[in-house]
Design a protein around this motif. Sequence first.
Motif, PDB file in Angstrom:
ATOM      1  N   VAL A  72     -28.315 -49.507 -35.494  1.00 29.68           N
ATOM      2  CA  VAL A  72     -27.499 -48.821 -35.086  1.00 29.68           C
ATOM      3  C   VAL A  72     -25.831 -48.359 -36.115  1.00 29.68           C
ATOM      4  O   VAL A  72     -25.520 -47.694 -35.855  1.00 29.68           O
ATOM      5  N   ASP A  73     -26.049 -48.586 -37.220  1.00 27.10           N
ATOM      6  CA  ASP A  73     -24.951 -48.775 -37.873  1.00 27.10           C
ATOM      7  C   ASP A  73     -25.547 -46.981 -38.333  1.00 27.10           C
ATOM      8  O   ASP A  73     -24.721 -46.163 -39.275  1.00 27.10           O
ATOM      9  N   SER A  74     -27.097 -46.790 -39.058  1.00 24.08           N
ATOM     10  CA  SER A  74     -27.381 -45.731 -39.401  1.00 24.08           C
ATOM     11  C   SER A  74     -27.114 -44.415 -38.791  1.00 24.08           C
ATOM     12  O   SER A  74     -27.044 -43.051 -38.669  1.00 24.08           O
ATOM     13  N   ALA A  75     -27.442 -44.932 -37.056  1.00 24.28           N
ATOM     14  CA  ALA A  75     -26.964 -43.959 -35.815  1.00 24.28           C
ATOM     15  C   ALA A  75     -25.409 -43.727 -36.195  1.00 24.28           C
ATOM     16  O   ALA A  75     -24.577 -42.228 -36.024  1.00 24.28           O
ATOM     17  N   ALA A  81     -21.126 -38.038 -38.910  1.00 23.73           N
ATOM     18  CA  ALA A  81     -21.259 -36.555 -40.006  1.00 23.73           C
ATOM     19  C   ALA A  81     -22.079 -35.017 -38.874  1.00 23.73           C
ATOM     20  O   ALA A  81     -20.890 -33.928 -39.546  1.00 23.73           O
ATOM     21  N   LYS A  82     -22.681 -35.828 -37.670  1.00 29.00           N
ATOM     22  CA  LYS A  82     -22.582 -34.846 -37.208  1.00 29.00           C
ATOM     23  C   LYS A  82     -21.540 -34.060 -36.957  1.00 29.00           C
ATOM     24  O   LYS A  82     -20.974 -32.999 -36.653  1.00 29.00           O
ATOM     25  N   PHE A  90     -18.454 -42.266 -44.476  1.00 29.93           N
ATOM     26  CA  PHE A  90     -18.596 -42.779 -45.545  1.00 29.93           C
ATOM     27  C   PHE A  90     -18.456 -44.059 -46.207  1.00 29.93           C
ATOM     28  O   PHE A  90     -18.815 -45.734 -45.700  1.00 29.93           O
ATOM     29  N   ARG A  91     -17.178 -44.375 -44.762  1.00 29.41           N
ATOM     30  CA  ARG A  91     -16.840 -46.274 -44.483  1.00 29.41           C
ATOM     31  C   ARG A  91     -17.689 -46.569 -43.959  1.00 29.41           C
ATOM     32  O   ARG A  91     -17.560 -47.886 -44.086  1.00 29.41           O
ATOM     33  N   THR A 106     -29.821 -40.787 -44.639  1.00 31.23           N
ATOM     34  CA  THR A 106     -28.657 -40.268 -43.946  1.00 31.23           C
ATOM     35  C   THR A 106     -27.338 -39.660 -44.637  1.00 31.23           C
ATOM     36  O   THR A 106     -26.545 -38.577 -44.045  1.00 31.23           O
ATOM     37  N   MET A 107     -26.812 -40.263 -45.788  1.00 25.53           N
ATOM     38  CA  MET A 107     -25.800 -40.034 -45.930  1.00 25.53           C
ATOM     39  C   MET A 107     -26.197 -38.952 -46.822  1.00 25.53           C
ATOM     40  O   MET A 107     -25.072 -37.572 -47.452  1.00 25.53           O
ATOM     41  N   ILE A 108     -27.466 -38.408 -47.926  1.00 24.91           N
ATOM     42  CA  ILE A 108     -27.440 -37.973 -48.407  1.00 24.91           C
ATOM     43  C   ILE A 108     -27.487 -36.325 -47.786  1.00 24.91           C
ATOM     44  O   ILE A 108     -27.183 -35.395 -48.643  1.00 24.91           O
ATOM     45  N   THR A 109     -27.930 -36.718 -47.156  1.00 22.20           N
ATOM     46  CA  THR A 109     -28.626 -35.132 -46.087  1.00 22.20           C
ATOM     47  C   THR A 109     -27.303 -35.104 -45.192  1.00 22.20           C
ATOM     48  O   THR A 109     -26.982 -33.105 -45.649  1.00 22.20           O
ATOM     49  N   ALA A 110     -26.333 -35.920 -44.843  1.00 21.12           N
ATOM     50  CA  ALA A 110     -24.947 -35.342 -44.910  1.00 21.12           C
ATOM     51  C   ALA A 110     -24.064 -35.074 -45.118  1.00 21.12           C
ATOM     52  O   ALA A 110     -23.751 -33.671 -45.123  1.00 21.12           O
ATOM     53  N   CYS A 111     -23.491 -35.588 -46.831  1.00 16.76           N
ATOM     54  CA  CYS A 111     -22.898 -34.628 -48.115  1.00 16.76           C
ATOM     55  C   CYS A 111     -23.545 -33.442 -48.480  1.00 16.76           C
ATOM     56  O   CYS A 111     -22.654 -32.500 -48.246  1.00 16.76           O
TER      57      CYS A 111
END
Length: 337
Positions: A72-75, A81-82, A90-91, A106-111
């Motif tokens: 859930v947190d990942s989503a 990010a989307k 990030f938070r 997910t975070m790496i790609t978002a950045c």
Amino acid sequence: IVTWTAIIDGYLKFNLVDEAFKLFHDCIKHGVQVNSRMFVCVMNLCGKRLDLELGKQIHAYVLKRNWRNLIVDSAVVHFYAKCGKISSAFRTFDRMADRDVICWTTMITACSQQGLGHEALLMLSQMLGDGFFPNEYTICGALKACGENKALKFGTQLHGAIVKKICKSDAFIGTSLVDMYAKCGEIVNSKKVFDRLRIRNTATWTSIISGYARNGFGEEAINFFRLMKRKKVHVNKLTIVSVVMACGTINAPLIGREVHAHIIKSFMHTNMYIGSTLVWFYCKCKEYSHAFKVLQLMPLRDVVSWTAIISGCARLGLESEALEFLQGMVEEGVLPN
RNA sequence: AUACGAUAACGAUUGU
């Protein structure tokens, strides 16, 4: 709840977002007890709709009812990010109790998607420091960051790691490598990688074409486009934009016109990116009347489309036309930047 | 054995 989640997710996978949204409403109306899996689906739904408000509400609900878990947190991270809310992403990420390779990725790609290449690469080293092993999704995001940042050294190291099978090498990895080298100005290495790939798709071909065009090799770009068509690889709107740019960089009005004919035949002329690129291309080739006609026929124009014609006119010495277009743009409700 | 998370390629302007 299993049935509802399955059908909603199915609709989402086919990008039938409105239908999925309606089904979610129906599901609530039927009084079905939702669970965390449903929330994941709905977060995806919000991400696809870029519906920040609904997503925030769902997120608050998840927090209140303590329905959080790793997935859930990942989503949620992915959703923020989307929507371009990288600090919210990030938070959420920072508050996660457990992490795995997917949420790191997910975070790496978002950045890297938001142009924060440096942060993406920092996250990668943190992830490795925490003992997680990257997979092909992770490496893909990292390669994109290298391209954005022209981080050739690190990109080359990643390439070496891929050769040593750090992850499986699919079309995504191949395309990312071709694109990374091209964005770092290493078109020779880009082509070398391209030639050695076992799997190539439309994105791979588009990468090499745009790579050649961006580095000033319009002829080569056009040759690859011809080869691509000969090999019956599907051509899409991204490919077309790159080819038209290639024609513009080397002032090839005749080839560009051929491509324009192809665009009309395949009903791609209503696309704004293609239209704007054609306007730029015709101006570049000093074909003002064609540029004007394309602009006129575009169903939607944004600030980029207008800037293409305004700067084109300016370059061609058509000052009063440039000013008229500026006025036309403002009258159409498009704000200049 | 039935539902949930992450990945790649495209447009204008920034003077020769």
